[in-house]
Design an enzyme around this catalytic site. Structure first.
Site, PDB file in Angstrom:
ATOM      1  N   ARG A  48       0.781  -1.087  -0.191  1.00 27.73           N
ATOM      2  CA  ARG A  48      -0.035   0.121   0.115  1.00 27.73           C
ATOM      3  C   ARG A  48       0.820   1.371  -0.007  1.00 27.73           C
ATOM      4  NH1 ARG A  48      -5.042   0.051   4.255  1.00 27.73           N
ATOM      5  NH2 ARG A  48      -3.642  -1.523   5.467  1.00 27.73           N
ATOM      6  N   LYS A  75      -9.611 -18.728   3.734  1.00 30.02           N
ATOM      7  CA  LYS A  75     -10.491 -18.576   4.786  1.00 30.02           C
ATOM      8  C   LYS A  75     -10.100 -17.260   5.643  1.00 30.02           C
ATOM      9  CE  LYS A  75      -8.371 -20.409   8.892  1.00 30.02           C
ATOM     10  NZ  LYS A  75      -8.275 -20.879  10.136  1.00 30.02           N
ATOM     11  N   LYS A 124      -1.105 -30.956   2.426  1.00 28.02           N
ATOM     12  CA  LYS A 124       0.061 -31.329   2.898  1.00 28.02           C
ATOM     13  C   LYS A 124       0.229 -32.662   2.360  1.00 28.02           C
ATOM     14  CE  LYS A 124      -0.373 -29.181   7.322  1.00 28.02           C
ATOM     15  NZ  LYS A 124       0.985 -28.742   7.746  1.00 28.02           N
ATOM     16  N   GLU A 179      -3.467 -26.557  19.115  1.00 31.52           N
ATOM     17  CA  GLU A 179      -2.686 -25.486  19.033  1.00 31.52           C
ATOM     18  C   GLU A 179      -2.001 -25.091  20.352  1.00 31.52           C
ATOM     19  OE1 GLU A 179      -4.075 -22.700  15.513  1.00 31.52           O
ATOM     20  OE2 GLU A 179      -5.564 -22.899  17.029  1.00 31.52           O
ATOM     21  N   ASP A 199     -13.608 -20.890  13.120  1.00 32.69           N
ATOM     22  CA  ASP A 199     -12.230 -20.751  12.736  1.00 32.69           C
ATOM     23  C   ASP A 199     -11.601 -22.013  12.226  1.00 32.69           C
ATOM     24  OD1 ASP A 199     -10.008 -19.407  12.042  1.00 32.69           O
ATOM     25  OD2 ASP A 199      -9.149 -19.775  13.987  1.00 32.69           O
ATOM     26  N   HIS A 210     -11.127 -26.575   8.411  1.00 29.72           N
ATOM     27  CA  HIS A 210     -10.055 -27.634   8.332  1.00 29.72           C
ATOM     28  C   HIS A 210     -10.604 -28.888   8.646  1.00 29.72           C
ATOM     29  CE1 HIS A 210      -7.623 -24.334   7.814  1.00 29.72           C
ATOM     30  NE2 HIS A 210      -7.482 -23.993   8.716  1.00 29.72           N
ATOM     31  N   LYS A 235      -7.113 -23.980  21.547  1.00 30.36           N
ATOM     32  CA  LYS A 235      -5.939 -23.404  21.608  1.00 30.36           C
ATOM     33  C   LYS A 235      -5.336 -23.432  22.903  1.00 30.36           C
ATOM     34  CE  LYS A 235      -6.648 -19.738  18.330  1.00 30.36           C
ATOM     35  NZ  LYS A 235      -5.719 -19.537  17.776  1.00 30.36           N
TER      36      LYS A 235
HETATM   37  P1  NAP Z   1      -2.363  -9.388   7.858  1.00 29.01           P
HETATM   38  O1  NAP Z   1      -1.117  -9.738   7.926  1.00 29.01           O
HETATM   39  O2  NAP Z   1      -3.091  -8.034   8.368  1.00 29.01           O
HETATM   40  O3  NAP Z   1      -2.069  -8.424   6.201  1.00 29.01           O
HETATM   41  C1  NAP Z   1      -3.189  -7.864   5.405  1.00 29.01           C
HETATM   42  C2  NAP Z   1      -2.618  -7.514   4.168  1.00 29.01           C
HETATM   43  O4  NAP Z   1      -3.566  -6.935   3.438  1.00 29.01           O
HETATM   44  C3  NAP Z   1      -1.385  -6.499   4.272  1.00 29.01           C
HETATM   45  O5  NAP Z   1      -0.393  -6.542   3.292  1.00 29.01           O
HETATM   46  C4  NAP Z   1      -2.050  -5.030   4.386  1.00 29.01           C
HETATM   47  O6  NAP Z   1      -1.271  -4.037   3.703  1.00 29.01           O
HETATM   48  C5  NAP Z   1      -3.123  -5.509   3.047  1.00 29.01           C
HETATM   49  N1  NAP Z   1      -4.508  -4.455   2.749  1.00 29.01           N
HETATM   50  C6  NAP Z   1      -5.102  -4.035   3.717  1.00 29.01           C
HETATM   51  N2  NAP Z   1      -5.918  -3.503   3.116  1.00 29.01           N
HETATM   52  C7  NAP Z   1      -5.252  -3.004   1.983  1.00 29.01           C
HETATM   53  C8  NAP Z   1      -5.734  -2.042   1.078  1.00 29.01           C
HETATM   54  N3  NAP Z   1      -6.822  -1.273   0.994  1.00 29.01           N
HETATM   55  N4  NAP Z   1      -5.062  -1.927  -0.317  1.00 29.01           N
HETATM   56  C9  NAP Z   1      -3.826  -3.098  -0.266  1.00 29.01           C
HETATM   57  N5  NAP Z   1      -3.544  -3.789   0.567  1.00 29.01           N
HETATM   58  C10 NAP Z   1      -4.324  -3.612   1.696  1.00 29.01           C
HETATM   59  O7  NAP Z   1      -3.308 -10.449   7.405  1.00 29.01           O
HETATM   60  P2  NAP Z   1      -3.044 -11.750   6.811  1.00 29.01           P
HETATM   61  O8  NAP Z   1      -2.579 -12.804   8.192  1.00 29.01           O
HETATM   62  O9  NAP Z   1      -1.626 -11.893   5.905  1.00 29.01           O
HETATM   63  O10 NAP Z   1      -3.972 -12.608   6.206  1.00 29.01           O
HETATM   64  C11 NAP Z   1      -4.478 -12.268   4.828  1.00 29.01           C
HETATM   65  C12 NAP Z   1      -5.731 -13.005   4.541  1.00 29.01           C
HETATM   66  O11 NAP Z   1      -5.253 -14.267   4.682  1.00 29.01           O
HETATM   67  C13 NAP Z   1      -6.827 -12.614   5.473  1.00 29.01           C
HETATM   68  O12 NAP Z   1      -8.082 -12.935   4.599  1.00 29.01           O
HETATM   69  C14 NAP Z   1      -6.604 -13.797   6.458  1.00 29.01           C
HETATM   70  O13 NAP Z   1      -8.067 -14.008   6.959  1.00 29.01           O
HETATM   71  C15 NAP Z   1      -6.047 -14.777   5.436  1.00 29.01           C
HETATM   72  N6  NAP Z   1      -5.426 -16.000   6.398  1.00 29.01           N
HETATM   73  C16 NAP Z   1      -4.283 -15.666   6.725  1.00 29.01           C
HETATM   74  C17 NAP Z   1      -3.609 -16.853   7.386  1.00 29.01           C
HETATM   75  C18 NAP Z   1      -2.168 -16.605   8.032  1.00 29.01           C
HETATM   76  O14 NAP Z   1      -1.487 -17.603   8.382  1.00 29.01           O
HETATM   77  N7  NAP Z   1      -1.867 -15.244   8.094  1.00 29.01           N
HETATM   78  C19 NAP Z   1      -4.129 -18.014   7.412  1.00 29.01           C
HETATM   79  C20 NAP Z   1      -5.238 -18.381   6.943  1.00 29.01           C
HETATM   80  C21 NAP Z   1      -6.108 -17.295   6.357  1.00 29.01           C
HETATM   81  P3  NAP Z   1      -0.435  -3.089   4.745  1.00 29.01           P
HETATM   82  O15 NAP Z   1       0.647  -3.946   5.278  1.00 29.01           O
HETATM   83  O16 NAP Z   1      -0.397  -1.805   4.356  1.00 29.01           O
HETATM   84  O17 NAP Z   1      -1.560  -2.739   6.124  1.00 29.01           O
END
Ligand code: NAP
Length: 486
Positions: free
Chosen positions: A45, A145, A179, A213, A232, A237, A336
């Site tokens: 961003r 998810k 996996k 977890e 969740d 899963h 958890k």
């Molecule tokens: P996160 O760490 O909060 O990252 C969100 C990302 O989205 C950041 O790069 C953020 O940019 C970007 N973003 C938010 N608003 C935006 C906008 N208006 N324009 C462009 N970019 C924008 O979240 P995450 O954990 O990576 O998760 C991402 C998705 O995957 C979510 O839907 C989450 O539910 C899903 N998910 C994640 C995991 C995991 O292991 N992390 C597991 C399962 C599902 P900034 O850095 O600038 O804020």
């Protein structure tokens, strides 16, 4: 030959992209599975983030790869594939022109849009991709998810995605399905007459699927308190793993055939309504306790709230009402702050029908197939065998190790790598179809509604344990017990 592609990683600075996606793509590159003219386009961003992105991604790789996987020279080559784009999905349109420019010269090849961003902006993102003419016949979208909060909201998200992408171009990821052991489970089931003949309620006593977890809320307090373990973990899963264990043999391993069989399982799950929920499901919430000899705070303390009815633990006794599984329980459990981090499927066979040995040989334990998905991946079959060093017959449990880890000791399993390459090759067999999402919510929603109407409060369990005592009692009533990870 690997297919060339362009992959736009919306949310390039996020946890998912840096912890899972970039490392998975690097691994694929290292293993020679990426066409070298492919492009990976992480979206940031802020301009400041874009300027420092490549260095940040390198640092993240070093943290998240195993020690012997990172190599400076290889990184140098891999980083040539990274084309960082600065764009705010919700900001005025001119930002998108940067992306349009990137694609102006490459029109025909596979184009993947990975939405690693909050679901609230999925729709806006797809709408603008469409308006800007960036979606073409070889475009695919990948979503994570949580897909909605219930059937209705999941349907809204899916309906919006469907405005811009046909169903066959929508890849809904559940990384458990990528996996290696999960695929090996399918290979075992459908390539061995041995297992196929012994895969039903006549031979199996019960099946347990547990995902435990040790972490608490991490940085997801607000999200998690709205969601809870049922939405969740169970809705996606656990039910996906249940489908793969319980489904009939598909005619072939095509995405369509697998999906049809999985949906039949979800539709055969015995509905849980009214007091059946109290009888067959235990909800829990952790309080402070010792985890690996460290005192960790309780859920409410982590949440910084005086009270909350959100469950951090669920244990379920489920039934699949079909010919194969009639009468045999499936026990599902997730939580958890549990004693150990582990994801495991245990298939507990019945006892032998007649004991031919006397009591002096020791206890004859039923066979058990144990499929571990994390922390390490393994498949073991527990059999009874004769003790080799005794003249008198003595029996002991022996493990047949089916993981072949000696043969493949250099193999590094990475579910995301596998799934990302499947998206490139347009293989959706290990992804979730819209109808599966609907069927899973159709089973889960009435349970959550019942809890809400009954103002059900979760049972408390100490962090560092295996959940509330009621979860043990759920199995003890059936003269069974949980197989807790050692
Ligand atoms: P996160 O760490 O909060 O990252 C969100 C990302 O989205 C950041 O790069 C953020 O940019 C970007 N973003 C938010 N608003 C935006 C906008 N208006 N324009 C462009 N970019 C924008 O979240 P995450 O954990 O990576 O998760 C991402 C998705 O995957 C979510 O839907 C989450 O539910 C899903 N998910 C994640 C995991 C995991 O292991 N992390 C597991 C399962 C599902 P900034 O850095 O600038 O804020």
């Amino acid at each position: 030959m690997a297919t060339s592609f362009d992959m736009v990683l919306f949310g390039g600075t996020g946890d998912l992209a840096l912890r899972k996606l970039i490392p998975a793509l690097y691994r694929a590159f290292k293993d020679g599975d990426l066409a070298e003219d492919s492009r990976i386009l992480p979206v940031c961003r802020q301009q400041a983030d874009a300027d420092s992105y490549v260095e940040n991604a390198r640092e993240a790789l070093k943290i998240h790869l195993k020690a012997d996987e990172y190599c400076d020279t290889l990184w140098g080559r891999f980083s040539q594939l990274l084309w960082v784009v600065c764009l705010d999905i919700t900001a005025p349109d001119e930002h998108w022109d940067l992306l349009v420019d990137v694609f102006s010269s490459v029109t025909e090849r596979v184009r993947i849009f990975y939405l690693a961003v909050p679901p609230a902006i999925f729709s806006r993102c797809c709408e603008t991709l469409s308006e800007k003419g960036l979606i073409h016949a070889h475009s695919r979208v990948v979503v994570e998810k949580p897909l909605g909060y219930n059937a209705e909201t999941a349907n809204e998200i899916n309906t919006k995605l469907a405005l811009y992408f046909p169903e066959e171009s929508i890849f809904r990821i559940d990384h458990y399905l990528g996996k290696e052991t999960v695929q090996n489970l399918l290979a075992l089931r459908f390539s061995n007459v041995l297992f196929e003949c012994l895969w039903d309620a006549k031979s199996i006593d019960h099946i347990q699927i547990s995902i435990s977890e040790t972490v608490g809320l991490e940085n997801r307090a607000g999200f998690y308190d709205e969601t809870g373990a049922m939405r969740d973990m169970v809705q996606n899963h656990l039910l996906q793993l249940l489908c793969l264990i319980a489904m009939e043999s598909p005619n072939s391993m095509s995405a369509r055939n697998i999906r049809l069989e999985k949906i039949k399982v979800l539709e055969s799950l015995r509905p849980m309504v009214g007091t059946a929920v109290d009888k067959h499901i235990v909800r829990g919430q952790y309080v402070a306790g010792n985890l690996n000899q460290v005192l960790v705070p309780g859920y409410l303390e982590e949440l910084k709230a005086a009270n909350s009815g959100t469950e951090t633990f669920v244990a379920i006794k489920a039934h699949i009402d079909n010919w194969r599984w009639a009468g045999m329980p499936f026990y599902l459990r997730t939580g958890k702050r549990m004693e150990k981090r582990c994801a495991e499927i245990v298939i507990q066979y019945k006892k032998v029908s007649h004991q031919v040995y006397g009591q002096q040989v020791g206890e004859v334990l039923p066979n058990r197939l144990v499929i571990r998905l994390q922390p390490e991946e393994s498949i073991k079959l527990v059999l009874m065998a004769k003790k080799m060093d005794s003249l008198a017959i003595k029996l002991q449990a022996a493990e047949l190790n089916l993981t072949l880890s000696d043969t493949y000791d250099s193999f590094k399993s990475d579910a995301y790598k596998r799934l990302l390459l499947d998206v490139v090759e347009n293989n959706s067999a290990l992804f979730i179809h819209r109808e599966e999402v609907n069927a899973a919510w159709a089973w889960v929603d009435p349970i959550i509604d019942y809890w809400r109407q009954a103002k059900d409060q979760p049972q408390l369990y100490r962090a560092g344990t295996w959940g509330p005592t009621a979860a043990d009692e759920l199995l003890a009533r059936d003269n069974r017990h949980w197989f807790n990870a050692q």
